[in-house]
Design an enzyme around this catalytic site. Structure first.
Site, mmCIF file in Angstrom:
data_model
loop_
_atom_site.group_PDB
_atom_site.id
_atom_site.type_symbol
_atom_site.label_atom_id
_atom_site.label_comp_id
_atom_site.label_asym_id
_atom_site.label_seq_id
_atom_site.Cartn_x
_atom_site.Cartn_y
_atom_site.Cartn_z
ATOM 1 N N HIS A 96 -9.195 -25.834 45.238
ATOM 2 C CA HIS A 96 -7.755 -25.755 44.946
ATOM 3 C C HIS A 96 -7.582 -25.468 43.451
ATOM 4 C CE1 HIS A 96 -3.571 -26.812 44.459
ATOM 5 N NE2 HIS A 96 -3.433 -26.749 45.767
ATOM 6 N N GLU A 152 -3.768 -18.868 47.531
ATOM 7 C CA GLU A 152 -2.863 -19.769 46.836
ATOM 8 C C GLU A 152 -2.584 -19.240 45.435
ATOM 9 O OE1 GLU A 152 -2.642 -23.648 49.174
ATOM 10 O OE2 GLU A 152 -3.131 -23.871 47.061
#
Ligand code: PGA
Length: 231
Positions: A96, A152
């Site tokens: 992430h 993302e």
């Protein structure tokens, strides 16, 4: 494959808030079968065990937000694949952008994390953006085809600036070229107003901000289900 709806709370909530969230979601949803949708909850590590029965009662899956790049051993504070072996955890988010930024995780670290997850039968959800896509695919090597890839874009996360569909479709083409036909997710300001557009062009989404309040996450779920009675 059912669309994955990953609810990533990040480092939010106490245990009692988490339990209340699940109870409220169960009551508001009022159903346990969600045709075509698999919700995945990725709570903070300490909540995995206490929340498991409630998550399983809902028929949902469990994931983790991170995993150690090292095997079992002397790595104080790290949660290894061996620690998770035999648990109901099915997915591990790795790479992430917050982990890459705040914890200085490298492309190699993320590849090792994905390998550790795969070793114990956990599917890595590898988060990438335009900068990390190519080097991450290269570092993963053969493991790439066993991962789920999540696009993302950093600017879309927690900002309300969700990425345009055209950008996601274009990114998906690059993913197909580099990772083969792996499941492809999008994350970045997904909510009840835009989720259905994203589900048209992806295999699922990662939802953080809109997953924090039980009421809102139920709206997201019901919208994804095409339920006209969303209130
Ligand atoms: P957001 O976060 O839903 O708050 O934009 C998404 C993510 O970090 O994956």
């Amino acid at each position: 494959m059912a669309k994955l709806l990953v609810a990533n709370w990040k480092s939010q909530k106490s245990l009692s808030q988490a339990q209340t969230w699940l109870k409220t979601v169960g009551e508001l949803l009022g159903i346990t079968t969600l045709p075509g949708i698999t919700p995945v909850l990725t709570p903070p590590f300490p909540f995995l065990v206490p929340l498991t029965p409630m998550v399983q009662d809902l028929g949902w899956q469990l994931g983790v937000q991170d995993i150690s790049p090292f095997p079992a051993g002397s790595y104080t504070g790290a949660v290894s694949g061996a620690n998770l072996h035999g648990s109901p955890v099915k997915y591990a988010i790795v790479g992430h952008s917050e982990r890459r930024h705040y914890f200085h995780e490298t492309i190699q670290d993320v590849a090792r994390k994905a390998e550790q997850a795969l070793d114990v039968g956990i599917t890595p959800i590898v988060c990438v953006d335009k900068q990390t896509l190519e080097p991450q695919a290269a570092a993963l090597g053969e493991a790439a085809s066993k991962c789920i890839v999540a696009y993302e874009p950093t600017g879309a996360i927690g900002s309300g600036n969700n990425a345009p569909l055209a950008e996601i479709k274009e990114f998906h083409e690059h993913v197909k070229r580099l990772f083969d036909s792996v499941p492809f997710l999008y994350g970045g300001s997904v909510d009840e107003l835009n989720i259905n557009e994203y589900l048209l062009v992806t295999d699922g989404v990662i939802v953080s901000t809109a997953s924090l309040a039980a009421q809102q996450f139920v709206k997201v779920l019901k919208t994804a289900l095409g339920n006209a009675k969303v209130t």
